[in-house]
Design an enzyme around this catalytic site. Structure first.
Site, mmCIF file in Angstrom:
data_model
loop_
_atom_site.group_PDB
_atom_site.id
_atom_site.type_symbol
_atom_site.label_atom_id
_atom_site.label_comp_id
_atom_site.label_asym_id
_atom_site.label_seq_id
_atom_site.Cartn_x
_atom_site.Cartn_y
_atom_site.Cartn_z
ATOM 1 N N PRO A 117 0.860 -1.180 0.000
ATOM 2 C CA PRO A 117 0.000 0.000 0.000
ATOM 3 C C PRO A 117 0.905 1.241 0.000
ATOM 4 O O PRO A 117 1.612 1.505 0.973
ATOM 5 C CB PRO A 117 -0.788 -0.131 1.308
ATOM 6 C CG PRO A 117 -0.692 -1.592 1.671
ATOM 7 C CD PRO A 117 0.680 -2.006 1.201
ATOM 8 N N HIS A 262 5.621 -1.026 -16.089
ATOM 9 C CA HIS A 262 5.491 -0.946 -14.629
ATOM 10 C C HIS A 262 5.154 -2.288 -13.981
ATOM 11 O O HIS A 262 5.877 -2.752 -13.102
ATOM 12 C CB HIS A 262 4.426 0.095 -14.251
ATOM 13 C CG HIS A 262 3.830 -0.133 -12.907
ATOM 14 N ND1 HIS A 262 4.406 0.325 -11.751
ATOM 15 C CD2 HIS A 262 2.714 -0.830 -12.518
ATOM 16 C CE1 HIS A 262 3.674 -0.054 -10.716
ATOM 17 N NE2 HIS A 262 2.645 -0.750 -11.157
ATOM 18 N N GLU A 425 -3.430 11.772 11.664
ATOM 19 C CA GLU A 425 -3.782 10.428 12.157
ATOM 20 C C GLU A 425 -3.176 9.322 11.294
ATOM 21 O O GLU A 425 -2.689 8.309 11.803
ATOM 22 C CB GLU A 425 -5.307 10.245 12.194
ATOM 23 C CG GLU A 425 -6.041 11.119 13.194
ATOM 24 C CD GLU A 425 -6.356 12.506 12.635
ATOM 25 O OE1 GLU A 425 -6.015 12.786 11.459
ATOM 26 O OE2 GLU A 425 -6.951 13.317 13.374
HETATM 27 C C1 LIG Z 1 -2.381 2.868 -1.751
HETATM 28 C C2 LIG Z 1 -2.165 2.201 -3.059
HETATM 29 N N1 LIG Z 1 -2.923 2.547 -4.107
HETATM 30 C C3 LIG Z 1 -2.773 1.926 -5.283
HETATM 31 C C4 LIG Z 1 -1.858 0.938 -5.449
HETATM 32 C C5 LIG Z 1 -1.736 0.195 -6.764
HETATM 33 N N2 LIG Z 1 -0.462 0.566 -7.389
HETATM 34 C C6 LIG Z 1 0.623 -0.207 -7.308
HETATM 35 S S1 LIG Z 1 1.975 0.533 -7.958
HETATM 36 C C7 LIG Z 1 1.087 1.918 -8.377
HETATM 37 C C8 LIG Z 1 1.707 3.132 -8.965
HETATM 38 C C9 LIG Z 1 3.029 2.906 -9.436
HETATM 39 O O1 LIG Z 1 3.678 4.094 -9.710
HETATM 40 P P1 LIG Z 1 5.047 4.397 -9.007
HETATM 41 O O2 LIG Z 1 4.807 4.503 -7.576
HETATM 42 O O3 LIG Z 1 5.650 5.561 -9.690
HETATM 43 O O4 LIG Z 1 5.897 3.106 -9.265
HETATM 44 P P2 LIG Z 1 6.615 2.729 -10.643
HETATM 45 O O5 LIG Z 1 5.592 2.804 -11.709
HETATM 46 O O6 LIG Z 1 7.692 3.696 -10.823
HETATM 47 O O7 LIG Z 1 7.073 1.330 -10.413
HETATM 48 C C10 LIG Z 1 -0.235 1.764 -8.022
HETATM 49 C C11 LIG Z 1 -1.268 2.771 -8.266
HETATM 50 C C12 LIG Z 1 -1.066 0.608 -4.328
HETATM 51 N N3 LIG Z 1 -0.139 -0.339 -4.367
HETATM 52 N N4 LIG Z 1 -1.230 1.266 -3.166
#
Ligand SMILES: Cc1ncc(C[n+]2csc(CCOP(=O)(O)OP(=O)(O)O)c2C)c(N)n1
Length: 680
Positions: A117, A262, A425
């Protein structure tokens, strides 16, 4: 840019991760491909750890906040010599594997916190850094820096977008946590898109405004620049550091710089093309060149040496400061010190009584001087939650002194036991998780029960990863009165009870509150939630009612039908216990054989053998009424099909508490009437 061996090591990390994802046909190759160089720099040059003793107390903490990049972490752990075999890695994401989808604390040696998360890991890292600072301040002595380590986190765009990370970063800057270093994988791509469509503020400026030290690395493959940036960050001791590393997601793959890199396996063809592009043999999969392995595995010798020299220093410390050493060792073992509970008060029977939040405050303050591991605070609600540890110091930015508004007294320093979370919180929940994960602490966080909603994600993670934290949630029902429905919890108890591994305790009176604190501190393997009243509740006369220690069973008989053979059972938790006792007295006067059960904790009750539960709730007695100022959800498990629940199935309202309780039917008359209906 880097030596051939460095390059080979970096590519080993990359392709071990890529092959893992490909074999599982599931996972995230994009981050490992782009972040491998920064991970390599950190893990081979700066990070202090002993792969053969992942629990070594003075290790640096590393958090992969972008938990979806787990393959990178597993590659690091395997290569540096943690107990994570290549076979486990080949079973990435499969049932029972030590390499699960996202990193899980307690499951894989070397994983400090459970992440996935987004944002949580970065906020945990703030808690880890607070833990280090407080332990160092309490235990280090001149010439004896026994606690001295850094906290590193690898964070992504998603982490920095999440509110919880912003809250935590704001607090970390304010608290000047100089030994916290975050490496930001700045690849401009998230799961579904380029960050162009979602994320345009100047991140460096934002963190600078929080009070962070920021450094940029323009090319994430530039090992020298990465090392220099980490060195600068470590040299900055009064501010947390954010190293913004410009990278390219899915580096080297045909989908480089695309969101498509990704979170899906590259596919056999693209794996081959990526390997070719980066000069890596296309066969065999899971290739680990000997020289690369040797470079990574040098961590074992280095770690053993570092820990051995620390052990020597610890022995000298133990000689010089035996009492401090004993205290520290006890904390690090996670034990409660002898006599920790010697001052817990017993509360005299009193019809007016006191609010359980007040009783809790007294109990905490009786325990805290004897239990240095107890550290925490509230999200700007100390006067209401009664959770300040008076005179035990405030953590940390130098303020005016004890007369500073909000001070708990005892001076402002890193040794301060009172954490001031501000109105944050969500971060509070994640930060106390970090403190618990660090070891040496039983941290607590406090707010109104209604705002536990703002903390559910970290509470769930604490439960999942068995972190021992205590949450103090006060103002636990509509009986808080005039603040109205926005502040009146109705569904929150059911919400918290629904989370596995969480013990929820709603004590009925002051003495149950004292026992609840004992249970909370003895628990060890998961979060405990204490749900407390704002309003006074009678302190029960324990000569007439069973001892408060019954709370340990989760549910116990407070008072019974004269011959111990009830025809009716009234069950309640918290403030409603006094109500069922009053109702029972009336019913008894009418000749009804009634039993009163205090049921402060379903989870503790479920831990009893069936026979003991049956002794409290005899299966033959089907006339059962549960009374609780919340939704009925779940209570039917205890009242059965033929029982009833006096509950609240709508939101509260703004009015004085007495009016609300009357309007919502929480009166002796109504309880009696509902009970009589059941008997009919
Ligand atoms: C709180 C939360 N919301 C949504 C997700 C689903 N999710 C996994 S990775 C990601 C976004 C990835 O973007 P980034 O953080 O830039 O990682 P990268 O693409 O560079 O690996 C999302 C939305 C999650 N893991 N946690």
């Amino acid at each position: 840019m880097s030596e051939p061996l460095d390059q080979q090591c970096i590519n080993t990390l990359r392709f071990l991760s890529v092959d893992m994802v490909q074999k599982a046909n599931s996972g995230h190759p994009g981050l490992p491909l782009d972040a491998a160089p920064m991970a390599y720099a950190l893990w081979t040059r700066w990070l202090k750890y002993n792969p053969r003793n992942p629990q070594w107390a003075d290790r640096d903490r590393f958090v992969l906040s972008a938990g979806h990049g787990s393959a990178l972490l597993y590659s690091l752990l395997h290569l540096t010599g943690y107990e994570l075999s290549l076979d486990e890695i080949k079973r990435f994401r499969q049932f029972g594997s030590k390499a699960p989808g996202h990193p899980e604390r307690g499951h894989t040696p070397g994983v400090e916190v459970t992440t996935g998360p987004l944002g949580q890991g970065m906020a945990n890292a703030v808690g880890l850094a607070i833990a280090e600072a407080q332990l160092a301040a309490r235990y280090n002595r001149p010439g004896h820096a026994i606690i001295d380590h850094h906290t590193y986190a690898l964070v992504s765009d998603g982490d920095l977008m999440e509110g919880v990370a912003s809250e935590a970063a704001s607090l970390a800057g304010h608290l000047q946590l100089g030994k916290l270093v975050c490496l930001y994988d700045d690849n401009s791509v998230t799961l579904a898109a380029s960050t162009d469509i979602t994320f345009s503020e100047d991140r460096a400026a934002r963190f600078a405004a929080y009070g962070w030290h920021t450094v940029r690395v323009a090319d994430g493959n530039d090992l020298a620049a990465l090392n220099a940036a980490i060195e600068t960050a470590r040299a900055e001791s009064t501010k947390p550091s954010l190293i913004l590393v410009r990278t390219h997601i899915g580096y080297g793959s045909p989908e480089q710089d695309s969101f498509k890199a990704h979170g899906s396996p590259l596919g056999v063809d693209d794996v081959r093309k990526t390997k070719q592009k980066l000069g890596w043999p296309t066969e065999p999969d899971f290739l680990i060149p000997d020289a690369a392995l040797a470079r990574f595995r040098s961590a074992i010798g280095r770690g053993a040496q570092t820990e051995a020299s620390w052990n020597e220093r610890l022995a000298a410390y133990a000689k010089a400061f035996p009492d401090l050493h004993r205290e520290l060792a006890c904390r690090l073992r996670g034990d409660l010190p002898p006599g920790w509970d010697a001052d817990i008060p017993v509360f005299e029977a009193d019809a007016k009584g006191i609010a359980t939040r007040d009783a809790s405050g007294k109990v905490m303050n009786a325990i805290a001087p004897r239990l240095p591991a107890l550290t925490g605070g509230s999200a700007d609600l100390d006067p209401s939650t009664k959770t300040a540890l008076k005179g035990l110091g405030d953590f940390n930015p130098p303020a005016a002194g004890d007369d500073q508004q909000g001070s708990a007294g005892g001076g402002w320093s890193d040794a301060g036991r009172n954490l001031h979370f501000g109105v944050r919180e969500h971060a509070m929940g994640a930060i106390v998780n970090g403190l618990a994960a660090h070891g040496g602490f039983i941290p607590y966080g406090a707010t109104f029960l209604i705002f536990s909603d703002y903390m559910r994600p970290p509470i769930r993670l604490a439960a999942l990863s068995r972190l021992h934290v205590v949450h103090v949630f006060t103002h636990d029902s509509i009986a808080l009165g005039e603040d109205g429905p926005t502040h009146q919890p109705v569904e929150q108890l059911a919400n918290l009870r629904a989370i596995p591994n969480v013990i929820v305790i709603r004590p009925a009176d002051a003495n149950e509150t004292a026992v609840a604190w004992r249970v909370a501190l003895e628990a060890r393997d998961g979060p405990v939630v204490l749900v407390l009243t704002r309003q006074d509740v009678p302190t029960l006369d324990r000569k007439r009612h069973a001892a408060a220690d019954g709370l340990r069973s989760g549910g116990y008989v407070l008072s019974d039908a004269p011959d111990g053979r009830p025809g009716l059972i009234l069950i309640a938790s918290g403030s409603e216990v006094a109500l069922i006792i009053a109702a029972a007295e009336q019913l008894q006067a009418q000749g009804i054989a009634v039993r009163c059960v205090s049921m402060p904790s379903w989870e503790l009750f479920e831990g009893l053998p069936q026979a003991e539960r049956d002794a409290v709730l005899p299966p033959g007695v089907t006339a059962r009424l549960a009374v609780e100022l919340g939704v009925a959800q779940g209570w039917h498990r205890y009242v059965g099909d033929r029982g009833a629940v006096l509950s609240i199935e709508r939101f509260g309202a703004s009015a004085p508490a007495g009016t609300l309780l009357r309007e919502y039917g929480f009166t002796v008359e109504h309880v009696c009437a509902r009970a009589m209906e059941l008997l009919r």
